[in-house]
Write a protein that holds these residues in place. Structure first.
Motif, PDB file in Angstrom:
ATOM      1  N   HIS A   9      -5.028 -13.260  16.758  1.00 28.88           N
ATOM      2  CA  HIS A   9      -6.133 -12.567  16.090  1.00 28.88           C
ATOM      3  C   HIS A   9      -6.064 -11.062  16.345  1.00 28.88           C
ATOM      4  CE1 HIS A   9      -8.413 -15.922  14.473  1.00 28.88           C
ATOM      5  NE2 HIS A   9      -8.253 -16.584  15.608  1.00 28.88           N
ATOM      6  N   LEU A  10      -5.714 -10.682  17.566  1.00 31.62           N
ATOM      7  CA  LEU A  10      -5.598  -9.269  17.907  1.00 31.62           C
ATOM      8  C   LEU A  10      -4.473  -8.611  17.113  1.00 31.62           C
ATOM      9  CD1 LEU A  10      -6.635  -6.986  19.713  1.00 31.62           C
ATOM     10  CD2 LEU A  10      -4.969  -7.690  21.439  1.00 31.62           C
ATOM     11  N   SER A  11      -3.360  -9.329  16.956  1.00 32.77           N
ATOM     12  CA  SER A  11      -2.230  -8.807  16.182  1.00 32.77           C
ATOM     13  C   SER A  11      -2.616  -8.600  14.722  1.00 32.77           C
ATOM     14  CB  SER A  11      -1.041  -9.774  16.268  1.00 32.77           C
ATOM     15  OG  SER A  11      -0.542  -9.860  17.581  1.00 32.77           O
ATOM     16  N   ALA A  12      -3.337  -9.567  14.158  1.00 31.96           N
ATOM     17  CA  ALA A  12      -3.784  -9.448  12.766  1.00 31.96           C
ATOM     18  C   ALA A  12      -4.736  -8.269  12.608  1.00 31.96           C
ATOM     19  CB  ALA A  12      -4.455 -10.738  12.320  1.00 31.96           C
ATOM     20  N   ILE A  14      -4.991  -5.525  14.542  1.00 37.34           N
ATOM     21  CA  ILE A  14      -4.249  -4.264  14.690  1.00 37.34           C
ATOM     22  C   ILE A  14      -3.522  -3.929  13.393  1.00 37.34           C
ATOM     23  CG2 ILE A  14      -2.255  -3.187  15.835  1.00 37.34           C
ATOM     24  CD1 ILE A  14      -3.095  -4.683  18.390  1.00 37.34           C
ATOM     25  N   THR A  15      -2.901  -4.937  12.789  1.00 36.28           N
ATOM     26  CA  THR A  15      -2.177  -4.748  11.537  1.00 36.28           C
ATOM     27  C   THR A  15      -3.092  -4.206  10.455  1.00 36.28           C
ATOM     28  OG1 THR A  15      -0.762  -6.627  12.094  1.00 36.28           O
ATOM     29  CG2 THR A  15      -0.717  -5.873   9.819  1.00 36.28           C
ATOM     30  N   ILE A  16      -4.246  -4.832  10.303  1.00 34.17           N
ATOM     31  CA  ILE A  16      -5.170  -4.449   9.246  1.00 34.17           C
ATOM     32  C   ILE A  16      -5.765  -3.068   9.497  1.00 34.17           C
ATOM     33  CG2 ILE A  16      -7.393  -5.016   8.201  1.00 34.17           C
ATOM     34  CD1 ILE A  16      -4.900  -6.695   7.312  1.00 34.17           C
ATOM     35  N   LEU A  17      -6.033  -2.738  10.759  1.00 39.07           N
ATOM     36  CA  LEU A  17      -6.559  -1.416  11.085  1.00 39.07           C
ATOM     37  C   LEU A  17      -5.579  -0.320  10.656  1.00 39.07           C
ATOM     38  CD1 LEU A  17      -8.142  -1.992  14.624  1.00 39.07           C
ATOM     39  CD2 LEU A  17      -9.353  -1.593  12.467  1.00 39.07           C
ATOM     40  N   ILE A  18      -4.296  -0.560  10.907  1.00 40.35           N
ATOM     41  CA  ILE A  18      -3.276   0.427  10.538  1.00 40.35           C
ATOM     42  C   ILE A  18      -3.057   0.431   9.031  1.00 40.35           C
ATOM     43  CG2 ILE A  18      -0.835   1.062  10.763  1.00 40.35           C
ATOM     44  CD1 ILE A  18      -0.938   0.022  13.624  1.00 40.35           C
ATOM     45  N   TRP A  19      -2.946  -0.757   8.418  1.00 38.78           N
ATOM     46  CA  TRP A  19      -2.732  -0.818   6.977  1.00 38.78           C
ATOM     47  C   TRP A  19      -3.900  -0.207   6.197  1.00 38.78           C
ATOM     48  CZ3 TRP A  19      -0.278  -6.379   6.353  1.00 38.78           C
ATOM     49  CH2 TRP A  19       1.099  -6.282   6.613  1.00 38.78           C
ATOM     50  N   GLY A  20      -5.102  -0.307   6.755  1.00 36.01           N
ATOM     51  CA  GLY A  20      -6.256   0.282   6.079  1.00 36.01           C
ATOM     52  C   GLY A  20      -6.183   1.798   6.037  1.00 36.01           C
ATOM     53  N   ILE A  21      -5.510   2.395   7.027  1.00 33.63           N
ATOM     54  CA  ILE A  21      -5.362   3.852   7.085  1.00 33.63           C
ATOM     55  C   ILE A  21      -4.251   4.335   6.164  1.00 33.63           C
ATOM     56  CG2 ILE A  21      -4.872   5.803   8.642  1.00 33.63           C
ATOM     57  CD1 ILE A  21      -5.973   4.115  10.927  1.00 33.63           C
ATOM     58  N   THR A  22      -3.308   3.455   5.835  1.00 31.36           N
ATOM     59  CA  THR A  22      -2.132   3.878   5.064  1.00 31.36           C
ATOM     60  C   THR A  22      -2.488   4.437   3.690  1.00 31.36           C
ATOM     61  OG1 THR A  22      -1.796   1.628   4.191  1.00 31.36           O
ATOM     62  CG2 THR A  22      -0.603   2.226   6.188  1.00 31.36           C
ATOM     63  N   PHE A  23      -3.609   3.983   3.103  1.00 32.90           N
ATOM     64  CA  PHE A  23      -3.983   4.489   1.783  1.00 32.90           C
ATOM     65  C   PHE A  23      -4.254   5.992   1.843  1.00 32.90           C
ATOM     66  CE2 PHE A  23      -5.001  -0.028   1.412  1.00 32.90           C
ATOM     67  CZ  PHE A  23      -4.436  -0.330   0.176  1.00 32.90           C
ATOM     68  N   VAL A  24      -4.940   6.432   2.898  1.00 36.13           N
ATOM     69  CA  VAL A  24      -5.225   7.851   3.075  1.00 36.13           C
ATOM     70  C   VAL A  24      -3.936   8.608   3.386  1.00 36.13           C
ATOM     71  CG1 VAL A  24      -6.485   9.551   4.458  1.00 36.13           C
ATOM     72  CG2 VAL A  24      -7.584   7.392   3.835  1.00 36.13           C
ATOM     73  N   LEU A 223       3.751   5.933   8.664  1.00 37.96           N
ATOM     74  CA  LEU A 223       4.049   4.819   7.768  1.00 37.96           C
ATOM     75  C   LEU A 223       5.285   4.051   8.230  1.00 37.96           C
ATOM     76  CD1 LEU A 223       3.403   6.422   4.242  1.00 37.96           C
ATOM     77  CD2 LEU A 223       1.938   4.821   5.492  1.00 37.96           C
ATOM     78  N   GLY A 224       6.296   4.778   8.701  1.00 49.92           N
ATOM     79  CA  GLY A 224       7.529   4.119   9.120  1.00 49.92           C
ATOM     80  C   GLY A 224       7.411   3.397  10.445  1.00 49.92           C
ATOM     81  N   LEU A 225       6.825   4.073  11.441  1.00 46.88           N
ATOM     82  CA  LEU A 225       6.702   3.484  12.775  1.00 46.88           C
ATOM     83  C   LEU A 225       5.546   2.497  12.856  1.00 46.88           C
ATOM     84  CD1 LEU A 225       7.212   6.702  14.968  1.00 46.88           C
ATOM     85  CD2 LEU A 225       8.910   4.962  14.399  1.00 46.88           C
ATOM     86  N   GLY A 226       4.395   2.901  12.344  1.00 49.46           N
ATOM     87  CA  GLY A 226       3.200   2.063  12.471  1.00 49.46           C
ATOM     88  C   GLY A 226       3.066   1.027  11.384  1.00 49.46           C
ATOM     89  N   ALA A 227       2.927   1.504  10.126  1.00 48.35           N
ATOM     90  CA  ALA A 227       2.637   0.592   9.018  1.00 48.35           C
ATOM     91  C   ALA A 227       3.804  -0.323   8.671  1.00 48.35           C
ATOM     92  CB  ALA A 227       2.221   1.392   7.779  1.00 48.35           C
ATOM     93  N   SER A 228       5.025   0.088   8.998  1.00 50.47           N
ATOM     94  CA  SER A 228       6.195  -0.743   8.668  1.00 50.47           C
ATOM     95  C   SER A 228       6.734  -1.467   9.901  1.00 50.47           C
ATOM     96  CB  SER A 228       7.291   0.120   8.021  1.00 50.47           C
ATOM     97  OG  SER A 228       6.832   0.668   6.804  1.00 50.47           O
ATOM     98  N   ILE A 233       5.822  -6.633  12.288  1.00 48.50           N
ATOM     99  CA  ILE A 233       6.040  -7.496  13.453  1.00 48.50           C
ATOM    100  C   ILE A 233       4.742  -8.191  13.838  1.00 48.50           C
ATOM    101  CG2 ILE A 233       6.561  -7.524  15.928  1.00 48.50           C
ATOM    102  CD1 ILE A 233       8.527  -5.243  15.407  1.00 48.50           C
ATOM    103  N   THR A 234       3.652  -7.409  13.947  1.00 54.79           N
ATOM    104  CA  THR A 234       2.369  -8.000  14.349  1.00 54.79           C
ATOM    105  C   THR A 234       1.845  -8.966  13.296  1.00 54.79           C
ATOM    106  OG1 THR A 234       1.251  -6.011  13.481  1.00 54.79           O
ATOM    107  CG2 THR A 234       1.705  -6.085  15.844  1.00 54.79           C
ATOM    108  N   TRP A 235       2.065  -8.638  12.024  1.00 55.86           N
ATOM    109  CA  TRP A 235       1.630  -9.540  10.950  1.00 55.86           C
ATOM    110  C   TRP A 235       2.407 -10.851  11.001  1.00 55.86           C
ATOM    111  CZ3 TRP A 235      -2.315  -9.704   7.587  1.00 55.86           C
ATOM    112  CH2 TRP A 235      -2.235 -10.595   6.514  1.00 55.86           C
TER     113      TRP A 235
END
Length: 301
Positions: A9-12, A14-24, A223-228, A233-235
């Motif tokens: 659940h924590l991995s999911a 973290i993934t969503i928190l970062i992916w939510g920022i990627t739009f900005v 985007l490369g280090l975090g979102a990708s 991996i966490t997803w």
């Protein structure tokens, strides 16, 4: 087992928190980069980072496994992001935002049909309706020109279906017993490989001097280090531990994270409508994640 589920659940999350920022972050990069430029650079960076972090070669024991990796890379890296970017050129971002949130619906159907391990529960569909209502309020707030754009909207629906297929494929891959970083890296490799023809089709430009701009460099590294690299991996780990359906419902939170980020970074204002939409979205997530089988409870009365 409980600690493992908590980690999932924590991995999911973290993934969503970062992916939510990627739009900005992506919106900022679009001032100097095309969508295909951003897509290529972020996954090449992610691929290189995964090589450095875990430099051990993946020894595939079955040719069918290799085919699954290739299909996952094609769906989760190349097709999903390309089709979503193309959809944005034909329809409004609010349309794509709402449509992309139906991923969990497609995911639960596909996992039920092909994995035979995720039961269909009434509370999932109730939570889905509530969450989509909340997401619609968030996405459409302040827009008075909402329109249906058949081509763009259909492409957005196709993109969500492709991501659902990717999620099912990663669940299948998780059963092979390989290391998560190795499997993610292999998917990135195929994603970049299938992306090469698109570079010529969409007029990709290398222009590395653009990275001398600190803002551009920071955002592409994010985007490369975090979102990708990190998020895939966490997803994939969350899918492995929780299952494809429970992990996918976290996608409901993406618009909320994007909203909060927009308020902080872009100084957008929150309204009562978006606040209510946020509450509905979180309620939908909670109901979808609930272990209570409403159908059984109702029939027992």
């Amino acid at each position: 087992m409980k600690n493992k589920n908590t980690a999932g659940h924590l991995s999911a999350l973290i993934t969503i928190l970062i992916w939510g920022i990627t739009f900005v972050s992506t919106k900022t990069l679009l001032n100097n980069f095309s969508p295909i430029d951003i897509l290529f650079f972020r996954f090449v960076i992610g691929f290189m980072v995964l090589i450095v972090v875990y430099p051990y070669r993946l020894k595939v024991t079955n040719k069918k496994h290799e085919l699954t990796f290739a299909c996952a890379g094609l769906c989760g890296v190349t097709l999903y992001y390309l089709i979503e970017n193309i959809a944005l050129t034909f329809t409004m971002a609010s349309n794509v935002g709402i449509i992309s949130s139906i991923v969990p619906f497609f995911t639960v159907i596909l996992s039920y049909l092909f994995l035979k391990e995720e039961p269909l529960r009434i509370n999932f569909f109730i939570g889905f309706v509530i969450a989509i209502t909340g997401i619609s309020l968030i996405s459409l707030n302040g827009t008075s020109n909402f329109q249906l754009n058949p081509l763009g909207d259909l492409l957005a629906v196709l993109a969500t279906l492709i991501w659902a297929i990717y999620s099912v494929l990663t669940r299948k891959i998780s059963s092979y017993g390989y290391h998560t970083i190795q499997t993610t890296r292999r998917m990135f490799f195929y994603g970049i490989l299938f992306m090469l023809p698109a570079l010529f089709l969409f007029n990709f430009q290398l222009k590395l001097e653009r990275f001398t701009n600190p803002v551009s460099l920071f955002n592409i590294l994010f985007l490369g280090l975090g979102a990708s690299a990190l998020c895939f991996i966490t997803w994939n780990y969350a899918v492995k531990v929780l299952g494809v359906v429970k992990t996918s419902v976290y996608i409901y939170v993406v618009p909320i994270v994007t909203l909060v980020t927009s308020i902080i970074v872009l100084h957008e204002q929150i309204t009562y409508l978006t606040s209510f939409g946020t509450i509905l979205t979180l309620a939908g997530l909670f109901i979808s994640e609930s272990k209570i089988n409403l159908k059984k409870k109702r029939t027992s009365k």
